[in-house]
Design a protein around this motif. Structure first.
Motif, PDB file in Angstrom:
ATOM      1  N   ASN A  45      -3.962   5.213  -6.184  1.00 49.27           N
ATOM      2  CA  ASN A  45      -3.280   4.645  -7.358  1.00 49.27           C
ATOM      3  C   ASN A  45      -1.869   5.213  -7.495  1.00 49.27           C
ATOM      4  O   ASN A  45      -1.353   5.351  -8.594  1.00 49.27           O
ATOM      5  CB  ASN A  45      -4.086   4.870  -8.635  1.00 49.27           C
ATOM      6  N   HIS A  46      -1.293   5.573  -6.356  1.00 47.52           N
ATOM      7  CA  HIS A  46       0.064   6.124  -6.285  1.00 47.52           C
ATOM      8  C   HIS A  46       0.216   7.403  -7.118  1.00 47.52           C
ATOM      9  O   HIS A  46       1.287   7.713  -7.604  1.00 47.52           O
ATOM     10  CB  HIS A  46       1.102   5.065  -6.686  1.00 47.52           C
ATOM     11  N   GLU A  47      -0.891   8.158  -7.249  1.00 44.12           N
ATOM     12  CA  GLU A  47      -0.879   9.406  -8.019  1.00 44.12           C
ATOM     13  C   GLU A  47      -0.633  10.636  -7.155  1.00 44.12           C
ATOM     14  O   GLU A  47      -0.344  11.708  -7.672  1.00 44.12           O
ATOM     15  CB  GLU A  47      -2.192   9.570  -8.781  1.00 44.12           C
TER      16      GLU A  47
ATOM     17  N   ARG B 103       4.512   3.163  -1.103  1.00 40.13           N
ATOM     18  CA  ARG B 103       5.756   3.159  -1.877  1.00 40.13           C
ATOM     19  C   ARG B 103       6.600   4.346  -1.426  1.00 40.13           C
ATOM     20  O   ARG B 103       6.126   5.470  -1.439  1.00 40.13           O
ATOM     21  CB  ARG B 103       5.480   3.308  -3.369  1.00 40.13           C
TER      22      ARG B 103
ATOM     23  N   TYR C 111      -0.767   5.387   5.860  1.00 41.02           N
ATOM     24  CA  TYR C 111       0.452   6.197   5.857  1.00 41.02           C
ATOM     25  C   TYR C 111       0.873   6.542   7.277  1.00 41.02           C
ATOM     26  O   TYR C 111       2.060   6.613   7.582  1.00 41.02           O
ATOM     27  CB  TYR C 111       0.280   7.480   5.018  1.00 41.02           C
TER      28      TYR C 111
ATOM     29  N   THR D  87       3.901   7.354  -1.742  1.00 40.27           N
ATOM     30  CA  THR D  87       2.603   7.323  -2.403  1.00 40.27           C
ATOM     31  C   THR D  87       1.826   6.174  -1.775  1.00 40.27           C
ATOM     32  O   THR D  87       2.409   5.293  -1.142  1.00 40.27           O
ATOM     33  CB  THR D  87       2.717   7.108  -3.931  1.00 40.27           C
ATOM     34  N   GLU D  88       0.512   6.196  -1.981  1.00 38.15           N
ATOM     35  CA  GLU D  88      -0.353   5.176  -1.389  1.00 38.15           C
ATOM     36  C   GLU D  88      -1.210   4.512  -2.463  1.00 38.15           C
ATOM     37  O   GLU D  88      -1.629   5.162  -3.422  1.00 38.15           O
ATOM     38  CB  GLU D  88      -1.263   5.807  -0.341  1.00 38.15           C
ATOM     39  N   SER D  89      -1.493   3.241  -2.269  1.00 42.53           N
ATOM     40  CA  SER D  89      -2.262   2.497  -3.264  1.00 42.53           C
ATOM     41  C   SER D  89      -3.680   3.036  -3.420  1.00 42.53           C
ATOM     42  O   SER D  89      -4.221   3.009  -4.520  1.00 42.53           O
ATOM     43  CB  SER D  89      -2.294   1.012  -2.923  1.00 42.53           C
TER      44      SER D  89
ATOM     45  N   THR E 256       0.809  -1.221   0.000  1.00 42.54           N
ATOM     46  CA  THR E 256       0.000   0.000   0.000  1.00 42.54           C
ATOM     47  C   THR E 256       0.839   1.266   0.000  1.00 42.54           C
ATOM     48  O   THR E 256       0.384   2.300  -0.455  1.00 42.54           O
ATOM     49  CB  THR E 256      -0.950   0.040   1.213  1.00 42.54           C
TER      50      THR E 256
END
Length: 146
Positions: free
Chosen positions: A88-90, A6, A131, A83-85, A4
């Motif tokens: 969508n890591h955007e 990165r 996070y 970033t977080e899932s 979840t």
């Protein structure tokens, strides 16, 4: 949790993401972990990075708005950009640690503040966002909190 979250290169540009945030794990002068409780969420303090702001400038502004805190840049420790899932890591989130050694916090002016004695207590809260869990564990590994 590794699926979840990165961890990104420290030098990423907030403009490269759909949204960018700067958040901070806060420890009070008395040594308690200070977080904020939103509806069905437990989060760190911080918020959006506005156009033209650096992550550090945004964090200092947010801590003043949310806690009335007078933060010195040299007192803030950068932990990581992630970033977080679920986005969508955007979206990028710049994570920091700050110990209010000088007692500058005057209140909580956004959501409800909650304090914890240690990371274990905070991690036990079912509303802790992913996070925040990652940040608590990382700060504990580095010896910033118990």
């Amino acid at each position: 949790m590794s699926d979840t979250i990165r961890v990104l290169n420290r030098d990423i540009d907030p403009a490269d993401f759909k949204k960018a945030f700067s958040d901070c794990l806060v420890v009070t002068q008395g040594g308690k972990i200070l977080l904020q409780k939103r509806p069905h969420k437990l989060t760190a303090f911080g918020g959006h990075i506005e156009k033209g702001e650096t992550p550090l400038q945004a964090l200092i502004r947010e801590l003043r708005e949310e806690l009335g805190a007078r933060v010195k840049t040299e007192d803030i420790l950068f932990i990581a950009a992630i970033t977080e899932s679920f986005t969508n890591h955007e979206d990028a989130v710049y994570l920091h640690f700050w110990h209010d050694r000088h007692g500058t916090i005057t209140g909580c002016y956004e959501w409800k503040s909650v304090t914890f004695e240690n990371a274990t207590q905070a991690l036990a809260d079912p509303d802790a966002m992913d996070y925040l869990r990652w940040l608590l564990i990382e700060c504990q590994k580095r010896g910033f909190i118990n």
